[in-house]
Scaffold this motif. Structure first.
Motif, PDB file in Angstrom:
ATOM      1  N   VAL A 133      -9.365   0.440   1.555  1.00 47.05           N
ATOM      2  CA  VAL A 133     -10.750   0.890   1.662  1.00 47.05           C
ATOM      3  C   VAL A 133     -11.695  -0.194   1.187  1.00 47.05           C
ATOM      4  O   VAL A 133     -12.749  -0.453   1.781  1.00 47.05           O
ATOM      5  N   ASN A 167      -3.555   8.163   4.271  1.00 45.97           N
ATOM      6  CA  ASN A 167      -4.158   9.080   5.230  1.00 45.97           C
ATOM      7  C   ASN A 167      -3.145   9.958   5.965  1.00 45.97           C
ATOM      8  O   ASN A 167      -3.526  10.732   6.834  1.00 45.97           O
ATOM      9  N   PRO A 175      -6.028  13.446   2.177  1.00 37.77           N
ATOM     10  CA  PRO A 175      -5.746  12.051   1.831  1.00 37.77           C
ATOM     11  C   PRO A 175      -5.795  11.842   0.320  1.00 37.77           C
ATOM     12  O   PRO A 175      -6.479  12.581  -0.407  1.00 37.77           O
ATOM     13  N   THR A 176      -5.089  10.827  -0.142  1.00 38.54           N
ATOM     14  CA  THR A 176      -5.069  10.460  -1.555  1.00 38.54           C
ATOM     15  C   THR A 176      -5.512   9.014  -1.700  1.00 38.54           C
ATOM     16  O   THR A 176      -5.058   8.147  -0.951  1.00 38.54           O
ATOM     17  N   ASP A 177      -6.406   8.764  -2.639  1.00 33.47           N
ATOM     18  CA  ASP A 177      -6.869   7.413  -2.935  1.00 33.47           C
ATOM     19  C   ASP A 177      -6.115   6.859  -4.138  1.00 33.47           C
ATOM     20  O   ASP A 177      -5.808   7.596  -5.089  1.00 33.47           O
ATOM     21  N   GLN A 230      -7.696  12.725  -5.541  1.00 35.73           N
ATOM     22  CA  GLN A 230      -8.057  13.507  -4.361  1.00 35.73           C
ATOM     23  C   GLN A 230      -9.432  14.110  -4.607  1.00 35.73           C
ATOM     24  O   GLN A 230      -9.658  14.775  -5.626  1.00 35.73           O
ATOM     25  N   TYR A 254      -6.889   1.815  -2.212  1.00 33.80           N
ATOM     26  CA  TYR A 254      -6.100   2.119  -1.024  1.00 33.80           C
ATOM     27  C   TYR A 254      -6.104   3.622  -0.776  1.00 33.80           C
ATOM     28  O   TYR A 254      -6.225   4.426  -1.712  1.00 33.80           O
ATOM     29  N   ARG A 255      -5.941   3.986   0.488  1.00 33.70           N
ATOM     30  CA  ARG A 255      -5.957   5.400   0.858  1.00 33.70           C
ATOM     31  C   ARG A 255      -4.723   5.729   1.682  1.00 33.70           C
ATOM     32  O   ARG A 255      -4.398   5.024   2.645  1.00 33.70           O
TER      33      ARG A 255
END
Length: 270
Positions: free
Chosen positions: A23, A31, A79-81, A102, A28-29
């Motif tokens: 990102v 998805n 999604p998780t960052d 999240q 980072y993500r």
């Protein structure tokens, strides 16, 4: 935004889980999302956090340890960052901290370390007992791209298996980081506390998890995961485990602590 979903492409593969989008620098993500009736699998978020950290280290450094804390249940449908802090890059080691979020809420934190390859004395002092080779493998519940089978176990009456063979069926690259991530993904399945379950009490949500990567091993070949209960006290249970290759090479040692409470709805929650 690239989003891989179970409904549009079929079941994700394990490599889909590790295909993180950058990102911004050090953010980072993940998805890849899918529907599941349970909270986000802890092995997935830990493996993705390790993957995010590994993307920030110099070439030639592989994971040698991680220590993670599960703070809140995640949602596999969102999604998780992963935010990575670069604590240090030394001549031989790189240290990283990762926060998984999240919707801007922290669900997991990890400290991990990476090490350049060194050569020297190589000793495993543990006497490994003979375990029959894997036979008649089947898919592993909750895990993408993994198959497994159960050999004879030291706790045959346990509620969950504590010893099993496992193998990734996806085509994995020759990348030690990816294999370490797959190992991490596998490492949270089942529980070494199962032999201590009884009619009144059982284990619940994971609290913290640690892995030491002793030697690089391939996870697209058979590995034996062996979990051993150690202690239950004060509402918590603790167990240890090993992951070895089919020829007995010790790839990793793990430990985990989880809630251990009376069997009621609260057993699974912090």
């Amino acid at each position: 935004m690239r989003v891989v979903t179970q409904t549009t492409t079929g079941a994700p593969t394990i490599l889909d889980l590790f295909a993180l989008d950058e990102v911004e620098p050090d953010l980072y993500r993940a998805n890849t999302v899918f529907d599941e009736e349970f909270p986000l699998y802890g092995g997935q978020v830990a493996a993705q956090a390790l993957r995010a950290a590994g993307l920030t280290v110099p070439d030639g450094r592989s994971p040698h340890s991680l220590h993670g804390y599960y703070l809140r249940g995640g949602d596999s449908g969102r999604p998780t960052d992963f935010r990575v802090d670069r604590d240090r890059d030394g001549r031989s080691y790189s240290a990283r901290r990762v926060v998984a979020l999240q919707d801007d809420t922290v669900i997991f934190t990890m400290s991990c370390s990476f090490h350049v390859e060194e050569h020297g004395k190589d000793v495993d002092v543990t006497d490994v007992s003979e375990v029959p080779a894997p036979e008649a493998p089947g898919s592993m519940p909750r895990l993408f791209s993994m198959e497994g089978t159960l050999p004879p176990a030291p706790y045959p009456d346990a509620e969950w298996p504590t010893r099993f063979w496992a193998r990734c069926v996806a085509s994995l690259p020759d990348d030690p980081l990816i294999h370490a991530c797959v190992l991490t993904y596998l490492s949270d399945i089942s529980t070494g506390l199962a032999p201590l379950h009884d009619e009144t009490s059982g284990s619940g949500s994971s609290l913290d998890h640690a892995i030491w990567f002793h030697r690089p091993i391939r996870l697209d070949e058979w590995v034996l995961m062996d979990l051993v209960p150690q202690s239950v006290a004060r509402g918590r249970g603790f167990y240890t485990g090993t992951i070895r290759t089919a020829d007995g090479t010790l790839g990793a040692t793990l430990t985990q602590e989880a809630l251990f409470r009376p069997r009621a709805a609260s057993v699974f929650y912090r």
